[in-house]
Design a protein around this motif. Structure first.
Motif, PDB file in Angstrom:
ATOM      1  N   GLY A  41       0.963  -0.998  -0.230  1.00  0.00           N
ATOM      2  CA  GLY A  41       0.139  -0.172   0.052  1.00  0.00           C
ATOM      3  C   GLY A  41       0.882   1.184  -0.059  1.00  0.00           C
ATOM      4  O   GLY A  41       0.692   2.194  -0.863  1.00  0.00           O
ATOM      5  N   LEU A  42       1.968   1.354   0.775  1.00  0.00           N
ATOM      6  CA  LEU A  42       2.670   2.184   1.050  1.00  0.00           C
ATOM      7  C   LEU A  42       3.467   2.548  -0.335  1.00  0.00           C
ATOM      8  O   LEU A  42       3.487   3.727  -0.876  1.00  0.00           O
ATOM      9  CB  LEU A  42       3.903   2.077   2.050  1.00  0.00           C
ATOM     10  N   ALA A  43       3.907   1.509  -1.041  1.00  0.00           N
ATOM     11  CA  ALA A  43       4.464   1.636  -2.372  1.00  0.00           C
ATOM     12  C   ALA A  43       3.625   2.206  -3.348  1.00  0.00           C
ATOM     13  O   ALA A  43       3.979   3.142  -4.030  1.00  0.00           O
ATOM     14  CB  ALA A  43       5.164   0.101  -2.885  1.00  0.00           C
ATOM     15  N   GLY A  44       2.408   1.644  -3.218  1.00  0.00           N
ATOM     16  CA  GLY A  44       1.317   2.208  -4.277  1.00  0.00           C
ATOM     17  C   GLY A  44       0.850   3.484  -3.923  1.00  0.00           C
ATOM     18  O   GLY A  44       0.824   4.280  -4.834  1.00  0.00           O
ATOM     19  N   ALA A  45       0.965   4.074  -2.850  1.00  0.00           N
ATOM     20  CA  ALA A  45       0.839   5.495  -2.402  1.00  0.00           C
ATOM     21  C   ALA A  45       2.007   6.277  -3.080  1.00  0.00           C
ATOM     22  O   ALA A  45       1.647   7.402  -3.542  1.00  0.00           O
ATOM     23  CB  ALA A  45       0.556   5.516  -0.976  1.00  0.00           C
ATOM     24  N   VAL A  46       3.353   5.734  -2.802  1.00  0.00           N
ATOM     25  CA  VAL A  46       4.176   6.639  -3.388  1.00  0.00           C
ATOM     26  C   VAL A  46       3.992   6.616  -5.019  1.00  0.00           C
ATOM     27  O   VAL A  46       4.289   7.849  -5.398  1.00  0.00           O
ATOM     28  CB  VAL A  46       5.529   5.922  -2.796  1.00  0.00           C
ATOM     29  N   VAL A  47       3.811   5.580  -5.617  1.00  0.00           N
ATOM     30  CA  VAL A  47       3.762   5.519  -7.061  1.00  0.00           C
ATOM     31  C   VAL A  47       2.652   6.564  -7.463  1.00  0.00           C
ATOM     32  O   VAL A  47       3.053   7.431  -8.373  1.00  0.00           O
ATOM     33  CB  VAL A  47       3.566   4.246  -7.592  1.00  0.00           C
ATOM     34  N   THR A  48       1.469   6.589  -6.964  1.00  0.00           N
ATOM     35  CA  THR A  48       0.218   7.477  -7.259  1.00  0.00           C
ATOM     36  C   THR A  48       0.629   8.841  -6.975  1.00  0.00           C
ATOM     37  O   THR A  48       0.392   9.728  -7.788  1.00  0.00           O
ATOM     38  CB  THR A  48      -0.848   7.228  -6.099  1.00  0.00           C
ATOM     39  N   THR A  49       1.485   9.152  -5.741  1.00  0.00           N
ATOM     40  CA  THR A  49       1.784  10.464  -5.622  1.00  0.00           C
ATOM     41  C   THR A  49       2.897  11.055  -6.689  1.00  0.00           C
ATOM     42  O   THR A  49       2.575  12.087  -7.457  1.00  0.00           O
ATOM     43  CB  THR A  49       2.485  10.813  -4.136  1.00  0.00           C
TER      44      THR A  49
END
Lengths: 316, 328
Positions: free
Chosen positions: A109-117
């Motif tokens: 999730g953290l990796a996903g949030a970083v990619v999204t941002t």
């Protein structure tokens, strides 16, 4: 600040309690019997008398025959001690199942949030700076495409594209930690869900800041464009983007429900999906509860850090 | 809704042919703006195709959705089976058409139910004073703090059995043939869960519209000359609020579809052998690496349809709310 925090908590806590009541009521009003379902596994191995007896004992063990309020208070009491009950199908502690799966989903999730941002903010910025050009339309239209296309549609299509047609990767399967090539595809699919919201919010914020007097002044005194963007526009435009955090959390939770089983990742979503498929209601309740807590906490966090980012917001 | 658009577009074309260009109504203007946008025309075509498939699909479909052709199991697309057959020999093209009917039915009913709840509660919040507004606001917060899919799934799981028992009881006592077959009850359960999670959007929208429009000068003027509250609501508030409502309708139509297939994918919504794009994806996803078309067909259909409806929604947004411009 203290009063402000208390006020935010005063909103968050009753919301949470209401979620508790709704979740619990829904599972209790349902005359759907998890015990009967469990017994179908032993079909043929027990004779009718022994079966009825077993059902009775299991119902008593789980306290399923008590009244609503007895069950509810017992459930809340147990929950305050961190006991979410025992999975009916897997015979394991629900909290332990969730806690065990959590680090995996948290990393993803953290990796996903970083990619999204990292994708969303530059894209939103470019779209705003080239407003109403084909670049703007492509970015907005392209990310709009992912606004509702769900994970279980995107995942197989991308798998077919990357593995079968382009032959770029092996079948990404299983979990060996976050620093593995095979998590790239799941992370990207997770990140695509909340991406349009980040793009939209950034675009709108940049457009608003762009017409401010101080930006015009900066342009007038001959500052280079990239410096204006970084020093003047982004610093102010990024503040409202923080509010999308709650939405990102929700997108990641819902996304992982479908993603985990497709990629055989033993995460939170896998627990949730197994719970729904097996009508395993302690698991369903636990999962719903934990998701609600995460979303309520994220929104609380946003509310609490917002005044620091934007001092114009009064703490009252 | 698309039918109305169609009628409007036809009439606006008619007006243009007769040379009557000067008196264009708001709606004709909107249709003109809509048809200027290429993406929204694509969206309109896809939406119309979906509606055709939903209403006439069962008559077009070459096979029944349960019909098994055991000599042709898991076959690639061919002349007999345009989109191939699935693992128990059912024609994929026919099942996609039946799935269109399921998806559209769920989306229409969910949208209608949630609009009714949303409009009533939104109007209550807007007109009922501070207390009613506060209470509605809190209820909306609560519903929105649980992910929509999880809440809908939880509701579907818990009301499924009561609904079936209730239908059985009615059938036993009345013998009414409608209640003998319970496949439509799956749909009913899905409607319930989805409507419960989708109404807050409408309630917020209606409340917001009431509050912002009330400040407008023409409302004030109407009040000053003594027009009744009801008449103001019907003559002034409603026509001005309808644009954003239509846009929201379009978007929530596609999200209801996605939620229905999500529930069916998880095995909670529409049950096999009933065809839903969600359960078609779910039952074929395991074989994606050696029979990719089985999962690609329903997945692509769902993706194209939701994209098309969203493009239409975006176009409608530009067409109906010209002042806000291209708000995304």
């Amino acid at each position: 600040m203290f009063v402000y925090t208390l006020k935010r908590l005063a909103i968050a806590v009753p919301t949470f309690i209401a979620v508790l009541v709704i979740t619990f009521t829904l599972t209790v009003i349902s005359p759907f019997d998890p015990v009967e379902m469990m017994m179908t596994q032993f079909e043929g191995t027990l004779d009718t008398l022994a079966k009825e007896d077993a059902i009775k004992r299991i119902r008593a063990q789980y306290g399923l025959d008590d009244t609503y309020w007895v069950q509810f208070t017992r459930w809340v009491g147990r929950m305050t001690q961190g006991d979410l009950g025992i999975s009916i199908n897997k015979q394991r502690d629900v909290l332990r199942m969730i806690v065990k799966s959590f680090p995996i989903s948290f990393q993803l999730g953290l990796a996903g949030a970083v990619v999204t941002t990292l994708l969303g903010i530059p894209l939103g910025c470019i779209a705003a700076l080239r407003q109403n050009s084909w670049i703007d339309y492509t970015i907005v239209g392209g990310t709009l495409a992912f606004r509702t296309v769900p994970v279980f549609v995107l995942a197989p299509l991308l798998l077919i594209l990357f593995v079968l047609w382009l032959d770029l990767m092996n079948v990404p399967y299983g979990w060996d930690g976050i620093f593995q090539g095979k998590v790239v595809l799941p992370i990207c699919i997770l990140a695509l869900g909340p991406l349009p919201v980040v793009v939209r919010q950034t675009r709108a914020a940049v457009l608003e800041v762009f017409s401010m007097d101080y930006v015009r002044t900066a342009k007038m005194k001959g500052l280079e464009m990239w410096r204006i963007i970084i020093r003047h526009i982004l610093r102010n435009a990024l503040i409202p983007v923080v509010t999308t955090l709650g939405f990102i959390t929700e997108g990641l939770i819902v996304g992982s429900i479908f993603l985990d089983s497709i990629f055989a990742i033993p995460g939170f979503g896998a627990v949730a999906e197994a719970g729904f498929r097996g009508f395993d209601y302690p698991v369903i309740m636990g999962v719903t509860m934990v998701s609600a807590v995460m979303i309520i906490l994220t929104n609380l966090l946003v509310d609490l850090i917002y005044p620091f980012l934007d001092p114009r917001i009064t703490l009252e | 809704m698309s039918e109305t658009d169609d009628r409007n577009s036809a009439s606006s074309l008619g007006d243009e042919l007769s040379g009557d260009l000067k008196t264009r109504s708001l709606w004709q203007d909107a249709v003109k703006r809509l048809l200027r946008n290429r993406l929204s025309i694509i969206g309109l075509i896809i939406t119309l195709l979906l509606l055709v498939a939903a209403f006439f699909g069962p008559y077009i479909a070459p096979y029944a959705y349960t019909e098994q052709d055991l000599l042709h199991v898991a076959k690639m697309p061919s002349i007999d089976h345009w989109l191939g057959t699935d693992e128990i020999g059912r024609d994929m093209f026919s099942r996609v058409l039946w799935g269109a009917r399921t998806a559209t039915l769920v989306a229409i009913f969910t949208t209608v139910i949630s609009v009714i709840i949303g409009v009533v509660l939104g109007a209550l919040a807007g007109y009922g004073g501070a207390l009613a507004d506060n209470i509605t606001g809190r209820v909306i917060d609560i519903v929105m703090s649980v992910p929509g899919l999880l809440l809908a799934a939880l509701i579907a799981v818990s009301i499924k059995e009561p609904v079936v028992t209730w239908a059985d009881a009615i059938y036993d006592s009345s013998g009414f043939p409608l209640f003998a077959d319970t496949t439509w009850l799956d749909l009913l359960v899905v409607f319930g869960g989805l409507a419960f999670v989708s109404w807050p959007g409408y309630a917020r929208l209606i409340r917001g519209q009431i509050f912002s429009l009330r400040e407008e000068q023409y409302i004030e003027a109407a009040k000053a000359v003594g027009v009744s509250e009801l008449k103001i609501a019907l003559r002034h508030l409603l026509p001005n609020a309808i644009g954003p409502v239509i846009v929201t309708l379009t978007f929530s139509f596609s999200s209801a579809m996605v939620l229905e297939s999500s529930l069916s994918y998880l095995g909670i919504g529409v049950q096999p052998p009933q065809a839903s794009w969600g359960n078609m994806i779910s039952s074929n996803i395991g074989s994606w690496s050696y029979r990719p078309w089985l999962v690609a067909v329903p997945a692509l259909t769902l993706a194209i349809v939701t994209l098309g409806i969203n493009f239409l929604g975006d176009g409608l947004n530009d067409a109906l709310n010209p002042r806000t411009g291209r708000s995304i």
